[in-house]
Design a protein around this motif. Sequence first.
Motif, short mmCIF file in Angstrom:
data_model
loop_
_atom_site.label_atom_id
_atom_site.label_comp_id
_atom_site.label_asym_id
_atom_site.label_seq_id
_atom_site.Cartn_x
_atom_site.Cartn_y
_atom_site.Cartn_z
N HIS A 202 0.83 -1.21 0.00
CA HIS A 202 0.00 0.00 0.00
C HIS A 202 0.86 1.26 0.00
O HIS A 202 0.51 2.26 -0.63
CB HIS A 202 -0.92 0.00 1.22
CG HIS A 202 -1.93 -1.11 1.22
ND1 HIS A 202 -2.90 -1.21 0.24
CD2 HIS A 202 -2.11 -2.17 2.04
CE1 HIS A 202 -3.65 -2.28 0.47
NE2 HIS A 202 -3.19 -2.89 1.56
N THR A 203 1.99 1.21 0.71
CA THR A 203 2.90 2.37 0.71
C THR A 203 3.50 2.59 -0.66
O THR A 203 3.62 3.73 -1.12
CB THR A 203 4.02 2.15 1.75
OG1 THR A 203 3.45 1.95 3.04
CG2 THR A 203 4.96 3.35 1.80
N VAL A 204 3.87 1.51 -1.34
CA VAL A 204 4.39 1.63 -2.71
C VAL A 204 3.34 2.26 -3.62
O VAL A 204 3.64 3.19 -4.39
CB VAL A 204 4.79 0.24 -3.26
CG1 VAL A 204 5.14 0.34 -4.75
CG2 VAL A 204 5.97 -0.33 -2.48
N THR A 205 2.11 1.79 -3.53
CA THR A 205 1.03 2.34 -4.36
C THR A 205 0.82 3.82 -4.09
O THR A 205 0.63 4.62 -5.02
CB THR A 205 -0.29 1.58 -4.09
OG1 THR A 205 -0.09 0.19 -4.36
CG2 THR A 205 -1.41 2.11 -4.97
N ALA A 206 0.89 4.23 -2.82
CA ALA A 206 0.71 5.64 -2.46
C ALA A 206 1.83 6.49 -3.05
O ALA A 206 1.59 7.59 -3.58
CB ALA A 206 0.68 5.79 -0.95
N HIS A 207 3.06 6.00 -2.97
CA HIS A 207 4.19 6.74 -3.55
C HIS A 207 4.04 6.87 -5.07
O HIS A 207 4.32 7.93 -5.64
CB HIS A 207 5.50 6.01 -3.23
CG HIS A 207 6.03 6.29 -1.86
ND1 HIS A 207 6.27 7.56 -1.38
CD2 HIS A 207 6.38 5.44 -0.86
CE1 HIS A 207 6.75 7.49 -0.15
NE2 HIS A 207 6.82 6.21 0.21
N ILE A 208 3.61 5.79 -5.72
CA ILE A 208 3.47 5.83 -7.18
C ILE A 208 2.39 6.81 -7.61
O ILE A 208 2.54 7.53 -8.60
CB ILE A 208 3.17 4.41 -7.71
CG1 ILE A 208 4.43 3.53 -7.56
CG2 ILE A 208 2.74 4.45 -9.18
CD1 ILE A 208 4.23 2.08 -7.89
#
Length: 239
Positions: A202-208
């Motif tokens: 979820h953190t990766v998705t938020a950064h992207i």
Amino acid sequence: MTESLRKGSAIREPLRIFIAAENQAECDRIAQRLTRALDMKIAGSATSAAELEAAMRCDAKLDVLITDVMLGADDMAPVLTRIKHLRDDLDILIYTAFSQDPFVIRAILAGATGYILKGDQEDLVTSVRLLKGGGSPVSPTVARSVLRAIHSRTFAPQPPQPQKHETPENLLLSQRETEILTLLAKGISFSEIADILSISHHTVTAHIKKIYRKLQVHSRGEAVYEASCMGLLSDRIGS
């Protein structure tokens, strides 16, 4: 007499062609068009990036790969780069409906030697033959994309580079965003990025999402292309 004629005439093997398209029906349509030519043979097909990469790692001899620039949600540019490392002598012909500049430029930089658009006048059989003859079959719309890229980088006046304090804050990527974008450019999946950086999916998705918003793009391919043009990609991953 017959024997001498056989020795004097070269027996040429048919071109071995692999097809990658969005579904099996499309693969079959392409294959049907090619198999009408006696000098071409279909060696296999794939409908996903994973299937294609697995097939390319086999030892089977191939002459031409015909592929779309997108298979499902997968941007094929990083995949093509890896395939060219495995098979340097393989000719890659892009056959797609995507004519936008980022798709064209990324495919060519990844190793494609031809790029034709579905629905254009270019004949697929003729394009394959031209490719193996040393040419580069390209649709007129695609040629214009390439010329635009060349002109914008070579002939357009280059504006002075702003100092860091003059750069709008919303265009600055954080160190973590730069790390993630660098991994995206290598073709690594969201879940693998999470594992590499020891953060949640979820953190990766938020950064992207933040990266896309800052670069004003809507896809992995566009983000990597824009970041490359702006010199934002990092060469290494921090700890």
